[in-house]
Structures are given as C-alpha cells and as structure tokens.
Design a protein around this motif. Structure first.
Motif, mmCIF file in Angstrom:
data_model
loop_
_atom_site.group_PDB
_atom_site.id
_atom_site.type_symbol
_atom_site.label_atom_id
_atom_site.label_comp_id
_atom_site.label_asym_id
_atom_site.label_seq_id
_atom_site.Cartn_x
_atom_site.Cartn_y
_atom_site.Cartn_z
ATOM 1 N N SER A 96 32.123 48.572 39.475
ATOM 2 C CA SER A 96 32.559 47.667 40.507
ATOM 3 C C SER A 96 31.848 48.005 41.643
ATOM 4 C CB SER A 96 34.128 47.882 40.658
ATOM 5 O OG SER A 96 34.482 49.064 41.032
ATOM 6 N N SER A 244 36.929 42.166 48.471
ATOM 7 C CA SER A 244 36.396 42.563 47.489
ATOM 8 C C SER A 244 36.610 43.953 47.401
ATOM 9 C CB SER A 244 34.879 42.274 47.073
ATOM 10 O OG SER A 244 34.567 41.506 48.322
ATOM 11 N N ASN A 247 39.717 44.691 45.596
ATOM 12 C CA ASN A 247 39.767 44.545 44.212
ATOM 13 C C ASN A 247 38.839 45.192 43.519
ATOM 14 O OD1 ASN A 247 41.512 42.389 43.963
ATOM 15 N ND2 ASN A 247 40.160 40.901 44.721
ATOM 16 N N SER A 250 40.076 46.619 40.130
ATOM 17 C CA SER A 250 40.764 45.819 38.987
ATOM 18 C C SER A 250 39.569 44.834 38.703
ATOM 19 C CB SER A 250 42.096 45.032 39.403
ATOM 20 O OG SER A 250 42.056 44.904 40.889
ATOM 21 N N SER A 296 47.686 49.269 41.355
ATOM 22 C CA SER A 296 48.145 48.594 42.522
ATOM 23 C C SER A 296 47.934 49.345 43.597
ATOM 24 C CB SER A 296 49.382 47.868 42.314
ATOM 25 O OG SER A 296 49.653 47.218 41.039
ATOM 26 N N SER A 299 44.433 49.866 44.995
ATOM 27 C CA SER A 299 44.029 48.564 45.375
ATOM 28 C C SER A 299 44.558 48.552 47.084
ATOM 29 C CB SER A 299 44.617 47.195 44.840
ATOM 30 O OG SER A 299 43.873 47.416 43.489
#
Lengths: 319, 555
Positions: A96, A244, A247, A250, A296, A299
């Motif tokens: 990521s 971003s 995120n 995820s 979560s 994040s």
C-alpha cells in the motif's frame, strides 16, 4: 468532504439551555429534514458496530446473544501471537505504501500534463483512453498481466530475449521481490487515468485570470504550473492524500489474490486474504472480526495522525 | 436531540426483537408412529439444488407415482445452494415438510429441525433398508447422536467403468513409440522424453512435457494427491490412514512420497516439467491442454474433462489423453478402484413441521422400491420401454428422443423424482438379473474415439479401466474415505489443517523447483514447518475421528 478553512468561530457558544431549545424550535424544519440522513447513517454505519461484540466471544451462528460464550481478548492475543499475521501485515503495508507513492504522484503529474494540452479533442480522447482500464475487472487485468509476463510467449520476455538483454526468459511471476512491483505497476496502469479526474476537475476550477496575469508578468509554462496550477489544486491534493493514508491498511485482496501463486505466497498474502482464509473460511467469525477491528483502529489512527500533521503545517484538514 | 434518542431507542428495541426472534423454540416433537392420514396429501419440499427439469408432478411418470402413493409435492428449488434460505428457515422456525439441505444439514440438525427417522424406517421403510443394505449403519449422525436425520440420495453400490485419476499421455505418444508399457514413473518419463525429442513442436508451438497445476486447492488434485496414489495408498484427503492400526498421518510425512516428489524434482531438472506449472491459473492450464501441445498430465478426469472435450470437438483424437495406472515403482499398486463402500453424503430429511411423517417416509420408500426405481430409470412399461423376452428394452426411437430431447425428463417424468430417494448405482442388478439404471459398459465403449479403440486394442484391453488393478484386488476401506469425515467447525484440528495446507502450497512447489542437490534441504524445512504447525497434534485428533467413525459404522 468539504474543506473547512480554519477560521475564528463567528457564532457564540450557546450557554443557556433555553436558547438551545429556542433555536431547536426555531430551526425545527432544518432538523426535521436532516433526520432521515441521521437515521440512515445510524442504521447502516453504527448499528453494525454491534457485531464487534463477536470478537470477544466464541461466536456461533444461529444462537442468541445470551447463549454465546464470552472469551475476552483471547482472539486478539491469538492474532498478535501468529507469525503469519506479521508477515501479511508487512506485505499489506509494503504494497500500500508503494501504491500510495506511485498511485498518488503519477496521476497528479499526468493531470498537469493533460491540462497543458491545448487541443480539446486530443485531450478528451486521451483522458477517456486512460481511465477506461478502471472499468476492466481485476480478473481480466490479472490475466493480461500474467500473459504479458509469461515465459511461454509473453511479450516482455520476447522483447528481452530478442534484444539480447537476457539469455533465458525470466519467470517474473515466481520472483517474490518483483511481485510487489508488478502489483503496484498493474494498479497504476489500471487506476492512473481515473485518479487524475479529480485533479483535472480541480484545475478546471482555477480562475483563468490568474494565468493571464502570470503571462503578463512574463511567466512561462513551467512557472505557471509551479505558481498557479499546483497551489490551485493543493487543497484537493491534501484531501486525497489524507484519505488514502487512512486507507493504507485496507487495500483489499483482489489483485494480490488473482496475481499471486503458490510459489510467492510469502509476498502476496495480504491482511484481508488472511482474514478470509483464517477467519470466515474456517468459520472463525470471531477471529475474523478481531482482524476487522484491528484494521479499523489502525485506519482511524492513521487518518487522525495524517490529519493532525497537515493541520499543523498547512492549516487545512478534512475534519 | 430527544427525538434522536427516542428514535434510536426504538431502533435498538426492534433490533433486540429481531435478535430474540432468532431464538428457536426447539421443542423436539415426538413422532407418532401410528398416525397416518388417508387420501391424497400434498407435501412442501425444499431442495438446495436447482432442478431445471422439474415436472411439477404433472408428467405421466410422476402422475403414476401420485396414483400409487397419493402424495404430491409442492417443490421449491434454490439456486444459491440453500446458503441463505436454510439459515433463514432456522431463524424463522418454519420448515417445509421435506428438505434436501445439501451441505447445510448440520445446521438443521443442530436447530432440531429434522426428525429422527430410525423408527419410521424400521416400521415403514423396508425398501429403503434394502437399498442401503449393509451400509445402513453409516446413516447414523454421530457417536453422540445415533439418530438418522438425512437419507443420503447418492447412488448405492455404484460400479465405476472409468478410472477417475491417473497419469495421462496423449494417444499419439504411445502410438508413435510403439505402445510401450506404462507402469512406473520411469516408463512415463521415458515416453515423454522420447516423444518430446522426436517432436519438439506440435502445431507450430513448442511441445510441453508434463504440466501440473497449483492454482489454490487444485494443487491437491494434480500435485499432492497423486503422491498418495503413486505410492500405493488410496486418496484419503490430506491424511494417510494406516489400514491396520487406523493411525492417521499427514501423507507428506511418508518416506515413499518424498521419493515421488524427488522424481518430480528430477522431471523439472531435466526440463520435462512445464516451467509454468506452479504459476498458471486453471483457465490457462485448460487453454494450454486444449491446444494439444501438452503431452503428459497427472490429473483427475473431471478437472481436465473440458480440455478433453475441446480436443474431441476440434477433431484432434490423437491429442486426447489415455489414463494409465502409473506408480513410483512396480512394488506399488494404483488404488484408484479401491472400494470405499457407501459414502452417504447429502440427502433428504423430514422436518418437524411435517404433519404426516408416516406418509412421507412411505412415499420415499416407494421411490426406493424396485417398482419406483424402474419408473425413474426406465419409465412406464409400454410407453417409455418395452419388455422383450422378459428383458427391459428401450426402443430405438425412444432412446433417440431420450438422448436428443433436452426436455425429456420434464415431459415424461423419467428421473424427475430420482434425486429425492436413494437409488441403486450403475451396474446393480435386480432379481431378474437386469440393471436398475440404463447405463452399461457398452455405452462407455460406444463413446470411445477410433484412436482410443486402437490404443486399447494394442494394449490388449477393452476399456481404460482394464489397465488398472480392479476393485476386487483390494479390501473395502472400512472407514470409507477419510476426506469425507466432517472436521468439527472452529476446532484446533481445522486450524492446523489450514495452516499445514498453506505450508504445503508453498513448500511443495519450492521442493520440486529446487536444484536436485538442494531437494533434501528444502524437504527438511518442509517437514520442520509442518511439525512447527503442530501437525502431530492434528494426526492424533484425526486418528480419533477415524476411530470414532469406525465405531459409529460398527466395524
């Protein structure tokens, strides 16, 4: 997602209860109109959080709350003790981060270049062509990528051997280190055009007078980009960046799942696939939920961190 | 604000109500064995499988069944395998009279939605008992609960006329090499090597020696399960079951199998193994095999059937595959045909909401009777088949209609109710010496291509099956097949099995692709990884499962 420029509050905090009720009655229609949306958010975004309780139980489906066995933090302890979890976390973050760096800068550069194109027809054709891959499903993209990189008549290997750069065709898909790069580049190819749309839209909103003024002052193309275009889309860039970052963890598992194969699973398995295989796949709903909660929380923390940092340095924030 | 609180309070209250509704009142009903209605009765039925040929019980055969039993069905067929509908039934506590839940039977039993059929079959199900025969014990649910909740509807005593797995070579390979004996992996390797040297390309594309597949679970079908079969053991999933002590052992830990994988490593080293074996996806594999340039495969028939069909349609008979019982050395025998006995599996149950279970079981019993089975397989005498010299014969016209009319089942009802009760398998004969089903070895032989017939003739056999050691050569496995022993959901065993499968998926390709000198080293790492994943504990647990099944099945 509105950008609220931080400025001094213009309203006075309501101290007195009466005036709160007063304003409530006064604005009752506004409150009334917002109600459906509040209920909507509550029902679909907050009520499902009830399911988080599963992470603290040995959840069995079909039984009521009272019949479930409560086990405290057992599933979290198991999660943090599993070596594999750290491996998939590494893969997730690596891919990521790479995706963020490339998938963020390239669309901006692309949007700027596109913005400088003067010919309208050429510009819109190019834009359409570049965002079309966004609508191609990952299954197809993965098929194309593996075919292109194949040793059995793949274009890349044919070019490499024909030009004499390598003697033996390279098996790209069995090299663990390359996998992250392949995924990142495939993602870039697929999403570059699509992600640049928002920047192009932001550029369209810049006042043309600014460019004219710059021209009068003798600014060339590059100067105009540097002093007008980039500052003009800065708020958009920041919002996209902050979101971003939120995120980062995820990233889904579609592309890794479809592009990966058993020889490089140590590089291709990501958190979401791990949650699927070792959570729901084995009927361990509680374990899967524990991973979801971890996801979560990370994040949210990342989002707040990024937001806090930018707020401090640039006075802009998404919240 | 207050309004929000009030509203959310209401919402929470409704949620609670919904949650509370999910609790079933699971008072198990006692079946009244003597209560039976007379006259026509209609049952609702839910099946987790689609049934595109459902005749709504209006076809000639189904009308005849209705006449005989007085039962008609109002059926619902699910397209989603019952995955949603069955949990919903459980949540609402309302069930159809008859249920075919497929893989979701355990949920229904746990919710006490199905009645125990033991006494009903005892009193009203002589034909059902006859069909299951010695395997009746295998219908018991578990050691803790010996009730019968599901009547498996898979064929009983099925005869297999074609091997399901083996080592495959294109027919042209053996033909060109003068039909050499294909018995051990060395023979197999030599055939591939010789043919590849003579034919470096097929249809202009480079010839591929042996292609394997490792796309997710399919690695088990082409790469790891054949290790079982090539070393003289039947396929039991991931565990080898010792036929004497019934001890389970992760099958990779057998010394013989290490040698099998060493041979695959050697195949790779000598360039005969497709380099893309462990990278390709299933569709790429099928495409490659369908192109006709892969000369050797190690696979199950169902996995490559599509490619085989494509080759046949393209008229490339010589590129189609023959199946050979290859083993590591001659001391091993290929166990493809070892009998597992009746495996049971998915079937039909009667729900607690059925008002008339006696009539329901009688209905199923009729379908399982000789009369009922002949109706479902051959149809009505004088209409769908005729009796010539005391034998059932299907007239040519009717057979043509049967083969070519896509709606034959729906129009005639022949076979429309077959999936609702246990039928005999292919090859089982009735008291007059005729088979219950219309299938026969001749049907299979008729479907062979000319090339296939030529190859078989040169090997002095009539069918591919004849190359293999036969069913009679092996004892029946008393535990059935280990892979169909249910592993308790959420158990440690299940977790260890998943972990070791992930290790297998990674290490087996690594070992095969390693340099021959490194093979032992990689293999040792593989074994260590398995031990670290607590595989010994899993073996212990699995042994317990096997033993408890043996106990349940009364052996």
């Amino acid at each position: 997602m509105e950008i609220a420029k931080k400025k001094a509050h213009t309203y006075k905090p309501i101290k007195n209860k009466k005036s709160f009720w007063g304003s409530l009655i006064h604005q009752r229609y506004l409150y009334f109109m917002s109600m459906p949306f509040v209920i909507w958010v509550f029902v679909f975004n907050y009520l499902p959080l009830w399911g988080w309780t599963m992470a603290f139980q040995n959840y069995r489906p079909g039984k009521s709350m009272g019949e479930q066995e409560w086990v405290g933090l057992q599933h979290f302890i198991m999660l943090f003790q599993d070596e594999r979890f750290y491996l998939v976390l590494r893969n997730t973050l690596a891919m990521s981060l790479m995706g963020l760096i490339l998938g963020f800068t390239v669309p901006i550069v692309f949007a700027i270049l596109l913005n400088e194109v003067r010919k309208k027809a050429f510009k819109s054709t190019l834009q359409t062509i570049t965002y079309l891959p966004h609508f191609v499903s990952w299954v197809v993209v993965a098929g194309i990528v593996t075919k292109v990189l194949s040793i059995d008549g793949g274009v890349v290997n044919q070019v490499l051997t024909a030009t004499g750069l390598v003697d033996e065709p390279i098996q790209f898909m069995t090299k663990g280190g390359l996998f992250w790069i392949i995924v990142t580049l495939a993602d870039l190819w697929k999403e570059m055009g699509w992600n640049s749309i928002i920047f192009l839209a932001a550029m369209a909103g810049i006042d043309p007078q600014l460019y004219e003024a710059a021209k009068v002052d003798g600014a060339g193309r590059l100067r105009q980009i540097w002093h007008i275009t980039l500052p003009g889309i800065r708020p958009t860039i920041l919002v996209v960046l902050i979101l971003s970052i939120g995120n980062l963890i995820s990233i889904g598992f579609e592309k890794q799942f479809l592009l990966g194969n058993s020889t490089i699973v140590d590089y291709s398995e990501v958190l979401d696939l791990y949650a699927l295989n070792y959570g729901i796949g084995l009927g361990r709903f509680s374990y899967g939920t524990a991973i979801g909660i971890f996801n979560s929380l990370v994040s949210i923390i990342l989002l707040f961190l990024a937001n806090g940092i930018f707020k401090r340095f640039t006075n802009q924030s998404v919240m | 604000m207050k309004r929000i609180i009030k509203k959310s309070g209401l919402l929470i209250a409704t949620t609670m109500l919904v949650l509370a509704g999910c609790q079933n009142d699971s008072a198990s009903k006692k079946v009244d064995l003597d209560k039976e209605s007379t006259g026509p009765v209609s049952f609702t039925l839910f099946s987790a499988d689609p049934h595109p040929q459902w005749d709504k019980m209006e076809s000639p055969v189904s009308k005849k069944v209705k006449e005989e039993t007085g039962v008609s069905l109002e059926a619902e067929f699910d397209v989603a395998g019952g995955e949603q509908k069955i949990p919903l039934m459980i949540a609402s506590g309302e069930y159809p009279d008859l249920i075919l839940p497929k893989g979701n039977a355990a949920k229904l039993v746990e919710a006490e939605a199905l009645i125990d059929l033991t006494d009903l079959i005892d009193k009203y199900g002589p034909n059902l008992k006859k069909v299951y025969g010695d395997y009746f014990n295998r219908l018991k649910w578990s050691n803790e609960d010996e009730g019968i909740y599901i009547l498996p509807t898979s064929q009983v005593n099925q005869t297999y006329w074609a091997p399901g797995t083996g080592f495959m070579l294109q027919n042209d390979v053996v033909k060109q090499l003068g039909y050499p004996e294909i018995r051990t992996v060395k023979d197999f390797e030599k055939a591939i090597k010789d043919y590849k040297e003579k034919n470096p390309s097929i249809d202009g594309q480079p010839t591929v020696g042996l292609s394997l597949l490792a796309d997710d679970w399919r690695i088990q079908i082409t790469t790891t399960n054949p290790a079982f079969l090539a070393t003289g053991a039947p396929d039991d999933g991931e565990f080898y079951i010792d036929p004497e002590t019934f001890e389970a052992k992760m099958h990779y830990r057998r010394a013989e199998e290490k040698e099998y994988f060493r041979w695959l490593n050697h195949m790779n080293d000598s360039g005969l193994l497709d380099k893309e074996s462990f990278v390709q996806k299933y569709d790429q594999y099928l495409a490659k095999v369908s192109s006709g340039r892969v000369i050797g495969l190690i696979d199950a028939d169902w996995e490559m059937a599509e490619a085989q069909r494509a080759l046949r349609e393209a008229g490339k008979e010589e590129r189609m595959y023959g199946m050979y019982p290859v083993t590591l050395t001659e001391e091993f025998e290929h166990h493809n045909f070892q009998d597992t006995g009746y495996l049971g599996g998915w079937g039909i149950g009667i729900s607690v909401d059925n008002e008339d279970p006696v009539r329901a079981i009688k209905f199923l019993d009729y379908l399982a009777s000789d009369e009922g089975q002949i109706l479902q397989n051959w149809g009505i005498e004088g209409e769908h088949h005729e009796i010539v010299d005391g034998k059932r014969v299907i007239p040519e016209d009717e057979m043509k209609e049967r083969n070519n009319n896509a709606n034959y089942v729906k129009q005639t009802g022949v076979g429309a109710l077959k999936g609702f009760a246990p039928p005999y398998g292919d090859g089982v004969v009735d008291s007059t010496g005729q088979t219950y089903t219309i299938a026969s070895p001749d049907q299979i032989k008729d479907a062979y291509t000319e090339t296939e017939k030529e190859v078989l003739t040169n090997y002095n056999v009539e069918m591919w099956k004849d190359l293999y050691p036969q069913k009679e050569d092996f004892p029946v496995k008393p535990w059935g097949a280990a892979f169909n022993i249910p592993v308790p959901g959420g158990s440690e065993l299940e977790l260890i099995m998943q972990k070791s499968l992930d290790i297998v998926k990674k290490r087996v390709p690594e070992a095969i692709l390693a340099k021959p000198d490194d093979f032992d080293k990689v293999w040792d790492t593989f074994m260590n990884d398995l031990e670290k994943a607590d595989v010994e504990k899993a073996e212990e647990e699995y042994t317990k499962l096997v033993k408890s099944r043996l106990e349940l099945w009364g052996k």
